[in-house]
Write a protein that holds these residues in place. Structure first.
Motif, short mmCIF file in Angstrom:
data_model
loop_
_atom_site.label_atom_id
_atom_site.label_comp_id
_atom_site.label_asym_id
_atom_site.label_seq_id
_atom_site.Cartn_x
_atom_site.Cartn_y
_atom_site.Cartn_z
N UNK A 101 95.02 164.85 61.21
CA UNK A 101 95.97 163.79 60.85
C UNK A 101 95.66 163.15 59.50
N UNK B 88 87.69 157.69 47.19
CA UNK B 88 88.70 157.37 48.19
C UNK B 88 88.45 158.09 49.51
N UNK B 89 88.19 159.40 49.43
CA UNK B 89 88.06 160.18 50.66
C UNK B 89 86.79 159.82 51.43
N UNK B 90 85.88 159.11 50.79
CA UNK B 90 84.64 158.73 51.48
C UNK B 90 84.80 157.44 52.29
N UNK C 151 92.89 161.50 58.41
CA UNK C 151 92.02 160.33 58.32
C UNK C 151 90.71 160.69 57.62
N UNK C 152 90.13 161.80 58.02
CA UNK C 152 88.90 162.25 57.38
C UNK C 152 89.20 163.46 56.49
N UNK C 153 88.79 163.35 55.25
CA UNK C 153 88.86 164.52 54.38
C UNK C 153 87.61 165.34 54.67
N UNK D 260 89.87 149.83 62.12
CA UNK D 260 90.56 150.46 63.25
C UNK D 260 91.77 151.24 62.75
N UNK D 261 92.48 150.63 61.81
CA UNK D 261 93.68 151.25 61.29
C UNK D 261 93.36 152.49 60.46
N UNK D 262 92.36 152.36 59.60
CA UNK D 262 92.00 153.47 58.72
C UNK D 262 91.54 154.68 59.53
N UNK D 263 90.84 154.41 60.65
CA UNK D 263 90.31 155.52 61.43
C UNK D 263 91.35 156.15 62.35
N UNK D 264 92.48 155.49 62.53
CA UNK D 264 93.48 156.06 63.42
C UNK D 264 94.63 156.75 62.70
N UNK D 265 95.14 156.09 61.66
CA UNK D 265 96.30 156.69 61.00
C UNK D 265 96.03 156.88 59.53
N UNK D 266 96.60 157.95 59.03
CA UNK D 266 96.42 158.26 57.63
C UNK D 266 97.47 157.52 56.82
N UNK E 56 86.75 156.37 54.68
CA UNK E 56 86.81 156.49 56.14
C UNK E 56 85.43 156.82 56.71
N UNK E 57 84.63 157.55 55.96
CA UNK E 57 83.29 157.91 56.43
C UNK E 57 82.33 156.73 56.40
N UNK E 58 82.57 155.84 55.47
CA UNK E 58 81.65 154.70 55.32
C UNK E 58 81.89 153.62 56.35
N UNK F 37 97.54 150.16 68.59
CA UNK F 37 96.98 149.80 67.29
C UNK F 37 97.95 148.92 66.50
N UNK G 179 80.81 150.65 51.13
CA UNK G 179 79.58 151.43 51.13
C UNK G 179 78.34 150.53 51.21
#
Lengths: 235, 268
Positions: free
Chosen positions: A81, B261-263, A83-85, B103-109, B265-267, A105, B176
């Motif tokens: 979806x 940017x792509x990091x 969220x994670x690249x 919560x939002x960032x981890x659920x929807x793109x 969600x990981x942080x 959500x 970060x």
């Protein structure tokens, strides 16, 4: 033309607040479930949630993703979806991905049902005008009645779920991502909901569903993969 | 160079998508305000009231302390304080713009800049509420709205453009490194005293003013809005700094954002 193509996708989560030394890390690596642990070039502890996943999904594919807790199912759904690249490999997705994972959500318990329709709807990418036209339809389907003017906190849990479900399933998704089959509400609503969900699933171009139930896979999917500790083991 | 260009494109794509979907940021920003003041009869005007009280108290102390006529000091303080509130809350909240939307960032793109736009929009709404005090001050002293007040709109736009890149880059960085928001909060507190907001620049001895005023970007950013509202013109230097800061800041931020940017969600 919808299409999902994952080429050697890896997902490593850096864990910055882990104070685990090497020994504990090694110890954890023996664990039977969860992603593998390791370290990246900078020496940070990483959890390897997904490892070298290759997938090619085309129109009409219904993919069931099986695996233990922590096998990487949810992570895979989030990669698909967007969220994670991926931290390694690449992913290509053609088509709009809708995820029916956390239906609540963005809902606000102090806001009225209508406000929540706008709020949730905006998050799903619908604009205000389109939503205004759909309010009646959503309210009717959810069976909320006059409560739609009341704050969400006055709703029963079932009513909240029904409203959330009705908003989320308003539009036919191109690519649908689900974590387990959704069941909401009482017996009566469940039937209605199942019918709508089945219809959506039937019409969706590609379905990816993570589940613990092989029976569900049997029932709705035409392809199946099994994840174990972040790696794809059977297709 | 080619890499820079690629990063710029990646960053810009997200920012452009967020701007295109401004409606979502708008809905979320309003929602934040509603949520904060639900069931309160004055709503966000509580901020206006407390700001008004603060301005009144500060003008009593500092107006007398510096021996400046109230007619001159009060409008100066009012605009400065309202602008500073916008700047400091936009930056402080920009720092946690991504972490609070976890919560939002981890659920929807979504385009991630949306979450920063939400912060900016929310603070602009509050700014608009606070701004009500300014005409009240004008009425109290029976001074007309200066003719060049319209210029303040241009200045405000430039200020917002600058705040946007600052919030964005702080948001990325603070996601970060979780200690940074504390540092920023502290620095902003210091800047509040270093910037002429509760004291007027003409009180400074000549040599100190060059360092304290001209080397302080916030001075220029406040001046481009405040000066026109007080009936004077911002200096050429004020405009130059404002414009250069906006251009250089945005270019750097977009490249930086494209890289990380792509990091995000990981942080989280």
């Amino acid at each position: 033309m919808t299409h999902i193509f994952l080429n050697n996708v890896c997902v490593d989560f850096p864990i910055y607040n882990s104070t685990t030394g090497r020994s504990l890390k090694n110890h954890l690596m023996q664990a039977a479930t969860g992603g593998r642990m390791g370290s990246n070039e900078q020496g940070h502890v990483v959890v390897k949630a997904l490892h070298d996943i290759c997938l090619d999904l085309k129109e009409g594919d219904r993919l069931g993703v099986l695996g233990h807790n922590g096998a990487g199912k949810s992570t895979l759904l989030r990669v698909i979806s967007g969220v994670y690249a991926p931290t390694g490999g690449s992913i290509e997705v053609q088509g709009k991905v809708t995820s029916l994972i956390d239906l609540n959500l963005g809902m606000d318990s102090e806001a009225t049902g209508i406000e929540n329709i706008y709020l949730r709807g905006a998050l799903l990418g619908f604009n205000r005008r389109w939503l205004s036209a759909k309010i009646k339809e959503i309210t009717d389907f959810a069976g909320i009645g006059d409560f739609i003017e009341m704050p969400l906190r006055t709703y029963s849990t079932g009513m909240q779920m029904r409203l959330a479900f009705s908003i989320a399933t308003m539009q036919q998704p191109e690519i649908l991502v689900m974590d387990e089959w959704l069941t909401v509400g009482d017996a009566e609503f469940q039937e209605k909901a199942q019918q709508r969900l089945s219809e959506i699933v039937k019409k969706t171009s590609i379905l990816v569903i993570a589940t613990h139930s092989p029976a569900l896979v049997e029932q709705v999917c035409n392809r199946m993969i099994r994840l174990e500790r972040g790696a794809l083991i059977t297709e | 160079m080619a890499l820079m260009f690629k990063l710029f494109k990646t960053g810009w794509r997200d920012i452009f998508a967020a701007l295109k979907g401004y409606e979502l940021a708008g809905v979320l920003g309003w929602q934040d305000i509603r949520q904060r003041y639900r069931r309160s009869s004055f709503g966000p005007f509580w901020l206006t009231i407390s700001m008004g009280v603060l301005i009144g108290a500060l003008s009593l102390v500092f107006g007398n302390l510096f021996g400046t006529p109230m007619k001159e000091f009060l409008p100066f303080l009012t605009i400065g304080l309202i602008l500073w509130t916008l700047i400091s809350t936009a930056l402080n909240e920009g720092c946690v713009g991504f972490t609070t939307a976890e919560a939002m960032i981890k659920q929807i793109s979504l385009p991630l800049f949306t979450h920063i736009l939400r912060v900016l929009w929310r603070n602009l709404i509050i700014f608009a509420h606070n701004l009500v005090i300014y005409p009240l001050v004008l009425i109290v002293f029976w001074v007309p709205l200066p003719a060049n007040a319209l210029l303040a709109i241009v200045g405000l736009l430039l200020l917002i453009i600058n705040l946007s890149w600052m919030s964005l880059i702080l948001g990325v960085f603070c996601t970060r490194y979780r200690d940074v928001p504390q540092i920023i909060a502290n620095l902003l507190q210091v800047c509040f005293y270093l910037t002429p907001i509760i004291w007027m620049p003409n009180l400074l001895p000549k040599r100190a003013s060059i360092l304290l005023l001209n080397a302080n970007p916030f001075f220029h950013l406040i001046e481009i809005v405040r000066a026109p509202l007080l009936g004077s013109f911002p200096s050429a230097l004020n405009w130059q700094v404002g414009i250069l800061l906006a251009i250089a800041g945005w270019i750097f931020t977009i490249i930086f954002y494209g890289r990380f940017r792509s990091r995000i969600a990981y942080w989280l």
